[in-house]
Design a protein around this motif. Sequence first.
Motif, mmCIF file in Angstrom:
data_model
loop_
_atom_site.group_PDB
_atom_site.id
_atom_site.type_symbol
_atom_site.label_atom_id
_atom_site.label_comp_id
_atom_site.label_asym_id
_atom_site.label_seq_id
_atom_site.Cartn_x
_atom_site.Cartn_y
_atom_site.Cartn_z
ATOM 1 N N THR A 63 -3.802 -2.674 -14.958
ATOM 2 C CA THR A 63 -3.801 -4.111 -14.735
ATOM 3 C C THR A 63 -3.917 -4.407 -13.250
ATOM 4 N N PRO A 64 -5.055 -4.952 -12.793
ATOM 5 C CA PRO A 64 -5.182 -5.296 -11.362
ATOM 6 C C PRO A 64 -4.176 -6.369 -10.973
ATOM 7 N N THR A 65 -3.562 -6.202 -9.803
ATOM 8 C CA THR A 65 -2.568 -7.170 -9.331
ATOM 9 C C THR A 65 -2.920 -7.748 -7.977
ATOM 10 N N GLY A 66 -3.897 -7.157 -7.279
ATOM 11 C CA GLY A 66 -4.255 -7.650 -5.959
ATOM 12 C C GLY A 66 -3.316 -7.198 -4.862
ATOM 13 N N MET A 67 -2.307 -6.429 -5.209
ATOM 14 C CA MET A 67 -1.356 -5.927 -4.215
ATOM 15 C C MET A 67 -1.055 -4.462 -4.527
ATOM 16 N N LEU A 68 -0.421 -3.808 -3.580
ATOM 17 C CA LEU A 68 -0.078 -2.404 -3.781
ATOM 18 C C LEU A 68 0.857 -2.261 -4.968
ATOM 19 N N GLY A 69 0.441 -1.473 -5.949
ATOM 20 C CA GLY A 69 1.280 -1.203 -7.100
ATOM 21 C C GLY A 69 1.554 0.277 -7.213
ATOM 22 N N ASN A 70 1.359 0.815 -8.415
ATOM 23 C CA ASN A 70 1.580 2.249 -8.591
ATOM 24 C C ASN A 70 0.298 3.007 -8.886
ATOM 25 N N ALA A 71 -0.849 2.277 -8.871
ATOM 26 C CA ALA A 71 -2.109 2.949 -9.184
ATOM 27 C C ALA A 71 -3.277 2.204 -8.557
ATOM 28 N N ALA B 263 -5.643 2.329 4.622
ATOM 29 C CA ALA B 263 -5.606 3.792 4.547
ATOM 30 C C ALA B 263 -6.043 4.284 3.172
ATOM 31 N N VAL B 264 -5.627 3.559 2.121
ATOM 32 C CA VAL B 264 -6.012 3.941 0.756
ATOM 33 C C VAL B 264 -7.522 3.821 0.572
ATOM 34 N N ILE B 265 -8.076 2.699 1.026
ATOM 35 C CA ILE B 265 -9.519 2.471 0.871
ATOM 36 C C ILE B 265 -10.313 3.475 1.683
ATOM 37 N N ALA B 266 -9.854 3.761 2.900
ATOM 38 C CA ALA B 266 -10.568 4.716 3.754
ATOM 39 C C ALA B 266 -10.606 6.098 3.112
ATOM 40 N N ALA B 267 -9.501 6.513 2.519
ATOM 41 C CA ALA B 267 -9.471 7.833 1.865
ATOM 42 C C ALA B 267 -10.404 7.866 0.662
ATOM 43 N N ALA B 268 -10.410 6.791 -0.131
ATOM 44 C CA ALA B 268 -11.291 6.732 -1.303
ATOM 45 C C ALA B 268 -12.751 6.783 -0.892
ATOM 46 N N ARG B 269 -13.125 6.040 0.130
ATOM 47 C CA ARG B 269 -14.514 6.029 0.581
ATOM 48 C C ARG B 269 -14.923 7.376 1.167
ATOM 49 N N GLY C 76 -7.369 8.351 -2.864
ATOM 50 C CA GLY C 76 -6.727 7.088 -2.496
ATOM 51 C C GLY C 76 -5.288 7.009 -2.955
ATOM 52 N N ALA C 77 -5.004 7.527 -4.153
ATOM 53 C CA ALA C 77 -3.637 7.484 -4.672
ATOM 54 C C ALA C 77 -2.686 8.295 -3.802
ATOM 55 N N ALA C 78 -3.197 9.321 -3.142
ATOM 56 C CA ALA C 78 -2.349 10.130 -2.272
ATOM 57 C C ALA C 78 -1.863 9.346 -1.062
ATOM 58 N N TYR C 79 -2.512 8.216 -0.758
ATOM 59 C CA TYR C 79 -2.131 7.396 0.395
ATOM 60 C C TYR C 79 -1.478 6.085 -0.033
ATOM 61 N N MET C 80 -0.982 6.033 -1.269
ATOM 62 C CA MET C 80 -0.404 4.791 -1.773
ATOM 63 C C MET C 80 0.844 4.360 -1.010
ATOM 64 N N GLY C 81 1.500 5.294 -0.326
ATOM 65 C CA GLY C 81 2.673 4.938 0.456
ATOM 66 C C GLY C 81 2.328 4.308 1.789
ATOM 67 N N GLN C 82 1.032 4.235 2.104
ATOM 68 C CA GLN C 82 0.608 3.672 3.383
ATOM 69 C C GLN C 82 -0.087 2.325 3.151
ATOM 70 N N SER C 83 -0.870 1.890 4.119
ATOM 71 C CA SER C 83 -1.481 0.573 4.044
ATOM 72 C C SER C 83 -2.680 0.562 3.102
#
Length: 350
Positions: free
Chosen positions: A112-120, A73-79, A63-70
Amino acid sequence: MNRKTLSFFRSNRHARRRGVALMFITVMLVVLMALVAMAVDIGYIVLTRTQLQVAADAAALAGAAYMGQSREAVIAAARKFAAFHTAAGKPVEIADSDVEFGTWDSAARVFTPTGMLGNAIRVTARRDATHGGNPGLFFGRVLGKFQFTSRASAVAMANPRDIAFVVDLSGSMNDDTEPCWATGEINRTFAASGYGSIGSELVAQLFQDLGYGAYPGRLEWFGQPFGVPQNEYAYAELTKDGGPLAARGVPDRYRILPGDSELVRKRKAYSAVIDYQLAALMPRAKPVPDSSVNYDYWEKYLDYIIQPVTVRGSTPRPPRPPRKPIDVPRPDRGSSTDKGKGSGGGAGSN
């Protein structure tokens, strides 16, 4: 006391000793079986936890590899990568809520969860009633414990990539530093060393990093949706009397009339290309391809991708140094273009 009486007491004492030993062995066997049962079940619980940890690690890294996308996309990669692993005999299932977005403090080692795209991101893998069902115990049921639940989490941080654009604005170099113009030159320069596609590969990675999609994207010739020929006469055909923009049914703001000046013909043709061609090819471009609000910006863009169009009543652009024709696209705010010869040009999008 005679010998027979003494012998009787000795035999009775030995019998009592044998009975006590049998009871002791029976109790120890029960304790030993309980310890074995506990060891098997605890080992199974630890194994399941380890399997979940491996799945969470893989899902977080993917999922972290897709952090530059939506987010999707991050969730789909993780799943996807979590499902490659099994825990307690079943594929690991990751729900959307199991993928948390936030920030990772490397110094404090705190997510720290933020609810938005961060760095992790933090991914939690589970085996419970809603994630593949509760795994069952082997011997715990003897004690009334039939099932257990387990979970594991992993945090992965995106590795930022610094991108530097170096543009030489001198008259001799301003074209050579364009991504698409330089792509062909880089390919030719390193072809003898066995890297004939290195320029294209670098631009393809740039497109991916910036979210432009696949390189080079969809390409269209200037005015292609209007049926003009794909040659140097594309602009002339689009603006002439009897051309595609002179037909009935064309909105007044784009329709070429016999009495129109060259300046008016250019504005109408460019407006049609901006609103009907560029808007479709570059839906995410900024500023928005809309001739009613951003005509001046996109006029310069179109002037650049085709040969300069000098018309009466306009200020001609300074001449550009001659250059070789190219056949690769140039990204421009989420788009790419294909330059052509003569008064026709090309426009494209990722």
